[in-house]
Write a protein that holds these residues in place. Structure first.
Motif, PDB file in Angstrom:
ATOM      1  N   SER A  16       0.833  -1.208   0.000  1.00 43.41           N
ATOM      2  CA  SER A  16       0.000   0.000   0.000  1.00 43.41           C
ATOM      3  C   SER A  16       0.865   1.254   0.000  1.00 43.41           C
ATOM      4  N   LYS A  17       1.991   1.191   0.688  1.00 44.03           N
ATOM      5  CA  LYS A  17       2.898   2.337   0.723  1.00 44.03           C
ATOM      6  C   LYS A  17       3.669   2.490  -0.587  1.00 44.03           C
ATOM      7  N   ALA A  18       3.999   1.382  -1.230  1.00 46.02           N
ATOM      8  CA  ALA A  18       4.824   1.420  -2.434  1.00 46.02           C
ATOM      9  C   ALA A  18       4.017   1.746  -3.688  1.00 46.02           C
ATOM     10  N   GLU A  19       2.905   1.022  -3.886  1.00 47.34           N
ATOM     11  CA  GLU A  19       2.195   1.180  -5.150  1.00 47.34           C
ATOM     12  C   GLU A  19       0.688   1.282  -5.021  1.00 47.34           C
ATOM     13  N   GLY A  20       0.151   1.055  -3.839  1.00 49.40           N
ATOM     14  CA  GLY A  20      -1.295   1.100  -3.649  1.00 49.40           C
ATOM     15  C   GLY A  20      -1.909  -0.287  -3.723  1.00 49.40           C
ATOM     16  N   LEU A  21      -3.139  -0.379  -3.245  1.00 49.20           N
ATOM     17  CA  LEU A  21      -3.833  -1.660  -3.209  1.00 49.20           C
ATOM     18  C   LEU A  21      -5.073  -1.620  -4.090  1.00 49.20           C
ATOM     19  N   THR A  22      -5.439  -2.783  -4.594  1.00 50.27           N
ATOM     20  CA  THR A  22      -6.701  -2.902  -5.317  1.00 50.27           C
ATOM     21  C   THR A  22      -7.828  -2.939  -4.288  1.00 50.27           C
ATOM     22  N   LYS A  23      -9.057  -2.828  -4.772  1.00 49.40           N
ATOM     23  CA  LYS A  23     -10.203  -2.867  -3.865  1.00 49.40           C
ATOM     24  C   LYS A  23     -10.246  -4.197  -3.102  1.00 49.40           C
ATOM     25  N   ALA A  24      -9.982  -5.285  -3.798  1.00 50.72           N
ATOM     26  CA  ALA A  24      -9.994  -6.608  -3.160  1.00 50.72           C
ATOM     27  C   ALA A  24      -8.902  -6.712  -2.101  1.00 50.72           C
ATOM     28  N   GLU A  25      -7.739  -6.163  -2.378  1.00 52.68           N
ATOM     29  CA  GLU A  25      -6.646  -6.187  -1.402  1.00 52.68           C
ATOM     30  C   GLU A  25      -6.962  -5.325  -0.185  1.00 52.68           C
ATOM     31  N   LYS A  26      -7.620  -4.195  -0.401  1.00 50.10           N
ATOM     32  CA  LYS A  26      -8.016  -3.344   0.723  1.00 50.10           C
ATOM     33  C   LYS A  26      -9.011  -4.065   1.617  1.00 50.10           C
ATOM     34  N   GLU A  27      -9.942  -4.798   1.007  1.00 48.84           N
ATOM     35  CA  GLU A  27     -10.915  -5.570   1.780  1.00 48.84           C
ATOM     36  C   GLU A  27     -10.225  -6.687   2.554  1.00 48.84           C
ATOM     37  N   GLU A  28      -9.283  -7.353   1.911  1.00 47.84           N
ATOM     38  CA  GLU A  28      -8.517  -8.412   2.575  1.00 47.84           C
ATOM     39  C   GLU A  28      -7.729  -7.835   3.751  1.00 47.84           C
ATOM     40  N   GLN A  29      -7.112  -6.679   3.543  1.00 49.03           N
ATOM     41  CA  GLN A  29      -6.331  -6.027   4.587  1.00 49.03           C
ATOM     42  C   GLN A  29      -7.224  -5.673   5.785  1.00 49.03           C
ATOM     43  N   ALA A  30      -8.401  -5.125   5.517  1.00 52.10           N
ATOM     44  CA  ALA A  30      -9.322  -4.762   6.596  1.00 52.10           C
ATOM     45  C   ALA A  30      -9.767  -6.000   7.364  1.00 52.10           C
ATOM     46  N   LYS A  31     -10.059  -7.090   6.644  1.00 51.78           N
ATOM     47  CA  LYS A  31     -10.479  -8.336   7.293  1.00 51.78           C
ATOM     48  C   LYS A  31      -9.357  -8.901   8.165  1.00 51.78           C
ATOM     49  N   LEU A  32      -8.131  -8.912   7.633  1.00 55.48           N
ATOM     50  CA  LEU A  32      -6.994  -9.441   8.388  1.00 55.48           C
ATOM     51  C   LEU A  32      -6.700  -8.586   9.617  1.00 55.48           C
ATOM     52  N   ARG A  33      -6.792  -7.274   9.472  1.00 54.99           N
ATOM     53  CA  ARG A  33      -6.549  -6.388  10.620  1.00 54.99           C
ATOM     54  C   ARG A  33      -7.589  -6.612  11.711  1.00 54.99           C
ATOM     55  N   ALA A  34      -8.858  -6.767  11.316  1.00 55.31           N
ATOM     56  CA  ALA A  34      -9.917  -7.019  12.296  1.00 55.31           C
ATOM     57  C   ALA A  34      -9.677  -8.343  13.024  1.00 55.31           C
ATOM     58  N   GLU A  35      -9.259  -9.351  12.275  1.00 51.05           N
ATOM     59  CA  GLU A  35      -8.950 -10.656  12.868  1.00 51.05           C
ATOM     60  C   GLU A  35      -7.778 -10.545  13.846  1.00 51.05           C
ATOM     61  N   TYR A  36      -6.769  -9.777  13.453  1.00 50.77           N
ATOM     62  CA  TYR A  36      -5.591  -9.570  14.293  1.00 50.77           C
ATOM     63  C   TYR A  36      -5.974  -8.861  15.602  1.00 50.77           C
ATOM     64  N   LEU A  37      -6.776  -7.818  15.494  1.00 52.47           N
ATOM     65  CA  LEU A  37      -7.196  -7.095  16.694  1.00 52.47           C
ATOM     66  C   LEU A  37      -8.049  -7.977  17.606  1.00 52.47           C
ATOM     67  N   ALA A  38      -8.909  -8.795  17.029  1.00 52.28           N
ATOM     68  CA  ALA A  38      -9.727  -9.709  17.833  1.00 52.28           C
ATOM     69  C   ALA A  38      -8.844 -10.697  18.586  1.00 52.28           C
ATOM     70  N   ALA A  39      -7.797 -11.186  17.935  1.00 48.10           N
ATOM     71  CA  ALA A  39      -6.879 -12.122  18.588  1.00 48.10           C
ATOM     72  C   ALA A  39      -6.134 -11.441  19.733  1.00 48.10           C
TER      73      ALA A  39
END
Length: 75
Positions: A16-39
Motif C-alpha cells: 500500500s505504501k509502495a504502489e497502492g492496493l486494489t479494492k480486493a486487497e483493501k478488503e482483505e487487509q481490513a479483514k486481516l486487521r480485524a482478525e488480528y485485533l480480535a486475537a
C-alpha cells in the motif's frame, strides 16, 4: 493468529505504501486487521482474567471472576 496471516498483513501494508492496493486487497487487509485485533483482545482478556490480587486483609481475589466475565462494551 498464524504467522502467515501476520506476514500477509505486513505484505499488504508495504504494498500500500509502495504502489497502492486494489479494492480486493483493501478488503482483505481490513479483514486481516480485524482478525488480528480480535486475537489481541482475546489474549489480553485472557491474561487479565487470570490476575490475582491480594487484599489488605490477606484474602486473594481473582479479578477475572469478579470483573472479567461481564462485557461492558463491544469492540
Amino acid at each position: 493468529m498464524e504467522e502467515s496471516r501476520i506476514a500477509r498483513i505486513n505484505e499488504l501494508y508495504h504494498k500500500s505504501k509502495a504502489e497502492g492496493l486494489t479494492k480486493a486487497e483493501k478488503e482483505e487487509q481490513a479483514k486481516l486487521r480485524a482478525e488480528y485485533l480480535a486475537a489481541i483482545r482475546a489474549n489480553i482478556r485472557g491474561q487479565l482474567n487470570n490476575i490475582d490480587m491480594v487484599n489488605p486483609d490477606g484474602t486473594i481475589e481473582n479479578l477475572g471472576e469478579t470483573h472479567g466475565k461481564t462485557v461492558k462494551h463491544a469492540n
